[in-house]
Design a protein around this motif. Structure first.
Motif, PDB file in Angstrom:
ATOM      1  N   ILE A  67       0.811  -1.080   0.209  1.00 54.81           N
ATOM      2  CA  ILE A  67       0.011   0.065  -0.018  1.00 54.81           C
ATOM      3  C   ILE A  67       0.968   1.356  -0.009  1.00 54.81           C
ATOM      4  N   SER A  68       0.663   2.206  -0.924  1.00 57.14           N
ATOM      5  CA  SER A  68       1.198   3.280  -1.032  1.00 57.14           C
ATOM      6  C   SER A  68       1.186   4.262   0.242  1.00 57.14           C
ATOM      7  N   GLU A  70       0.411   7.254   0.479  1.00 53.46           N
ATOM      8  CA  GLU A  70      -0.675   8.111   0.063  1.00 53.46           C
ATOM      9  C   GLU A  70      -2.088   7.539   0.731  1.00 53.46           C
ATOM     10  N   ASN A  71      -2.221   6.186   0.254  1.00 52.90           N
ATOM     11  CA  ASN A  71      -3.341   5.517   0.473  1.00 52.90           C
ATOM     12  C   ASN A  71      -3.179   5.079   1.802  1.00 52.90           C
ATOM     13  N   ARG A  72      -1.957   5.035   2.552  1.00 59.03           N
ATOM     14  CA  ARG A  72      -1.825   4.374   4.073  1.00 59.03           C
ATOM     15  C   ARG A  72      -2.579   5.659   4.899  1.00 59.03           C
ATOM     16  N   LEU A  74      -4.755   8.067   4.140  1.00 55.79           N
ATOM     17  CA  LEU A  74      -6.080   7.880   3.869  1.00 55.79           C
ATOM     18  C   LEU A  74      -6.961   6.639   4.754  1.00 55.79           C
ATOM     19  N   ILE A  75      -6.261   5.589   4.607  1.00 58.25           N
ATOM     20  CA  ILE A  75      -6.765   4.422   5.836  1.00 58.25           C
ATOM     21  C   ILE A  75      -6.543   5.002   7.307  1.00 58.25           C
ATOM     22  N   LYS A 128     -11.003   1.928   1.971  1.00 60.23           N
ATOM     23  CA  LYS A 128     -10.392   0.929   1.007  1.00 60.23           C
ATOM     24  C   LYS A 128     -11.048   0.811  -0.269  1.00 60.23           C
ATOM     25  N   ILE A 131     -10.952   3.935  -2.391  1.00 64.22           N
ATOM     26  CA  ILE A 131      -9.590   4.187  -3.142  1.00 64.22           C
ATOM     27  C   ILE A 131      -9.141   2.663  -3.793  1.00 64.22           C
ATOM     28  N   VAL A 133      -8.287  -0.328  -2.986  1.00 66.96           N
ATOM     29  CA  VAL A 133      -7.084  -1.040  -2.324  1.00 66.96           C
ATOM     30  C   VAL A 133      -7.752  -2.450  -1.732  1.00 66.96           C
ATOM     31  N   SER A 137      -4.677  -4.126   5.060  1.00 67.27           N
ATOM     32  CA  SER A 137      -3.837  -2.998   5.490  1.00 67.27           C
ATOM     33  C   SER A 137      -3.919  -3.188   6.938  1.00 67.27           C
TER      34      SER A 137
END
Length: 273
Positions: A67-68, A70-72, A74-75, A128, A131, A133, A137
């Motif tokens: 997981i990038s 940026e996505n981390r 957001l999560i 998730k 976005i 994913v 996570s």
């Protein structure tokens, strides 16, 4: 059989003493600063967040994360918002008899870890999905969360009666008098022991097997929900006429969500041909 009568938590005593190895332990434990003080519970809670996050950063640095960053982020935001809502929502429902006195102070002063975990789970899954994913996570967060929980529960124990995490009266040799003259189950210490055992169990399992994606977090949360369902029977909660508390009902919902963990445990481990 679990108790069905309603329980009212006792007001914390201003000065509490128990004899532990010939030393006097005062509940709640506070750090004196001049004429004021800082509650150790607050210090432990702050350290739990800080150390838990630093441990997560360390693990992420030494592992491959699908997981990038940026996505981390957001999560994390989804988890934090969901946990905030869930912890306070379930917290205010713990004692339905007090709902007529509901106000903002009552809302912010009542929270529970079970509600926070399930609320955080819902927040994460919604983010998730948004976005897109599809990988787990939560696996990377398991050990940091366990460490944070241990530190936090140490603070709960040192807070004595003020925290409200003590158990019902008990005659067991390790029962503790938190200052009201009644020996009680130290349920916060039971939880610390639970987290330590779970941590070691996961580490030992990983030495010989490899978990499938997301399985470590599923074991983490589902096992805690089972623990909380059982431990609530020895806590002075509000129990409905059918013998269960709000925390137990919420735990059952979470356990049912993870039913596959209990029905198909072999699928939690990767099997090689």
């Amino acid at each position: 059989m679990p108790p069905t009568q309603n329980f009212v938590r006792l007001a914390p005593a201003k000065s509490c003493y128990i004899d532990v190895k010939k030393e006097i332990l005062h509940f709640p434990i506070n750090i004196p600063i001049g004429k004021s003080f800082v509650p150790v519970h607050f210090v432990c809670e702050t350290l739990a967040y800080f150390i838990g996050y630093r441990y997560y950063v360390y693990l992420r640095k030494h592992q491959t994360d699908a997981i990038s960053s940026e996505n981390r982020l957001l999560i994390f935001i989804g988890a934090a918002f969901g946990a905030l809502v869930g912890s306070h929502l379930v917290g205010v429902l713990e004692n339905p008899s007090l709902l007529p006195h509901f106000n903002l102070i009552y809302l912010m002063g009542n929270k529970t870890i079970v509600g926070g975990m399930l609320g955080g789970l819902i927040g994460v899954e919604l983010v998730k999905k948004k976005i897109r994913v599809n990988v787990s996570s939560g696996d990377l967060m398991v050990y940091p969360l366990i460490l944070a929980m241990i530190i936090g529960r140490i603070g709960c124990f040192l807070a004595g009666l003020e925290d409200g995490t003590y158990g019902i009266p008990s005659n067991l040799p390790w029962a503790i008098n938190f200052g009201d003259g009644i020996s009680r189950h130290p349920t916060n210490l039971y939880e610390i022991l639970f987290w330590i055992l779970l941590w070691f169990s996961l580490v030992i399992t990983e030495r010989y097997h490899r978990f499938t994606d997301g399985s470590k977090f599923k074991i983490f949360l589902s096992s805690y929900l089972v623990f909380r369902f059982l431990i609530e029977f020895i806590k002075p909660d509000y129990f409905f006429s059918f013998g269960l508390s709000v925390i137990q009902l919420v735990s059952v919902v979470g356990i049912l969500y993870y039913y596959k963990v209990f029905l198909y445990p072999s699928k939690l481990i990767q099997h090689h041909a």
